[in-house]
Design an enzyme around this catalytic site. Structure first.
Site, PDB file in Angstrom:
ATOM      1  N   PRO A  17       0.848  -1.199   0.000  1.00  0.00           N
ATOM      2  CA  PRO A  17       0.000   0.000   0.000  1.00  0.00           C
ATOM      3  C   PRO A  17       0.878   1.243   0.000  1.00  0.00           C
ATOM      4  CG  PRO A  17       0.084  -0.970   2.195  1.00  0.00           C
ATOM      5  CD  PRO A  17       0.868  -1.875   1.301  1.00  0.00           C
ATOM      6  N   CYS A 101       3.926   3.481   8.637  1.00  0.00           N
ATOM      7  CA  CYS A 101       4.185   4.727   7.905  1.00  0.00           C
ATOM      8  C   CYS A 101       5.166   5.599   8.678  1.00  0.00           C
ATOM      9  CB  CYS A 101       2.888   5.486   7.667  1.00  0.00           C
ATOM     10  SG  CYS A 101       3.142   7.062   6.805  1.00  0.00           S
ATOM     11  N   HIS A 170       8.456  -4.427   7.139  1.00  0.00           N
ATOM     12  CA  HIS A 170       9.433  -3.669   6.352  1.00  0.00           C
ATOM     13  C   HIS A 170      10.728  -3.635   7.164  1.00  0.00           C
ATOM     14  CE1 HIS A 170      10.521  -0.342   3.450  1.00  0.00           C
ATOM     15  NE2 HIS A 170      11.482  -0.275   4.344  1.00  0.00           N
TER      16      HIS A 170
END
Length: 332
Positions: A17, A101, A170
């Site tokens: 995303p 994020c 990540h």
């Protein structure tokens, strides 16, 4: 491999995303070229519960994209719980929570990667979302806030304990942003921990079939999520799959392939967002669609400055006539 009842094959390739990138026009091309599971752009929980137009539009999903997940972010538990219910009502296969994020306006308010500084809150928020929806809940996160706060195994255990059904990691900290090299050894620590039983997907730095195969074998993850390497190059998914199966590389996309992909993307972008916004948001993709083409700079300038849909279609036709595969100097 499954997430809940969602069958994804032996080793799924996921599209990450990405804000202002992973919209329906971009996802259409990635699905066409082999992505197994995709996610929407991340959607603000506050925007959803307030019915903000930009947030609500991001709920748009199409049958050909399935399976697909809707990703939400926020710092307030109650807002995230309500947003999860709204996301579920839009009809995805799963709901994903963004705990990764790194951008300041998100992370420094306690959302995204910011919640990695408060693991009890992260666990409670996740628990409330899992209780709220009947769909599988997954999470995407980072290793930690910085090198001194990496507790990714504990994060995985806490999230698994409250019911998430898959975790994507990540391999960078929030402090790293997108710099340096992703540390997949810590992703492997989670995957190989005896207490972890949910699927673990790795994310970060996968930009070639060779690297994908190397990391699959070395770190033993259940699948790979691809982000920036797919921008303007949706072919990467099928290239990786072909390399897994045969050990050989597919022929790179031709100039006509690139032009056709850019045209498809532009047309869908304008249909979905309107001419002005659709043209504007396409500009970030052209450099990647036409990367490595000799003497292309004047055309790139025209692509990113034109404000006319018809003019852009004509320009793409001109590019297809002006250039040939011999002008492509470097493969992606």
């Amino acid at each position: 491999m499954k997430i809940g009842n969602i069958e994804l094959g032996d080793f799924p390739l996921l599209l990450a995303p990405m804000e202002d990138v992973s919209d329906p026009p971009f996802r259409a091309l990635c699905k066409k070229h082999g992505a197994d599971l995709m996610y929407t752009e991340f959607i603000s929980s506050e925007g959803l519960i307030r019915n903000a137009d930009k947030s609500v539009q991001k709920l748009d999903i199409y049958d050909y994209e399935r399976p697909i997940g809707i990703q939400i972010f926020g710092d307030k538990i109650e807002s995230m719980r309500e947003a999860a219910a709204i996301a579920e009502a839009a009809g995805p296969e799963l709901v994903d929570i963004n705990y990764g994020c790194p951008v300041k306006k998100v992370a420094c308010k306690g959302a995204g990667a910011g919640i990695l500084l408060d693991l009890p809150k992260m666990q409670k928020m996740t628990e409330e979302i899992v209780k709220q929806v009947s769909l599988p809940v997954t999470v995407k996160t980072r290793l930690g806030w910085d090198d001194s706060t990496i507790r990714i195994v504990e994060v995985a255990k806490r999230l698994q304990d409250v019911g998430i059904q898959a975790l994507t990691i990540h391999g960078r900290t929030r402090k790293q942003m997108y710099k340096g090299v992703a540390d997949w050894t810590k992703i492997a620590e989670v995957k190989n921990h005896p207490d972890i039983h949910i699927p673990i997907f790795g994310n970060g730095d996968i930009d070639s079939p060779e690297k994908a195969l190397e990391y699959r074998r070395k770190y033993e993850v259940d699948g790979i999520m691809i982000g920036r390497a797919a921008i303007g190059y949706p072919w990467i998914f099928n290239e990786i799959k072909h390399f897994f199966e045969t050990g050989e590389k597919l022929t790179p996309p031709s100039l006509s392939d690139r032009v056709e992909a850019a045209r498809e993307h532009l047309v869908f972008s304008v249909e979905w967002k309107g001419e002005k916004q659709g043209i504007f948001e396409m500009r970030r993709h052209y450099t990647n669609y036409f990367r490595g083409i000799q003497n292309f700079k004047p055309y790139r300038t025209r692509l990113v400055t034109s404000e006319s849909f018809e003019e852009l279609l004509q320009l793409l036709e001109e590019i297809s006539q002006e250039f040939s595969d011999t002008h492509i100097l470097l493969p992606q």
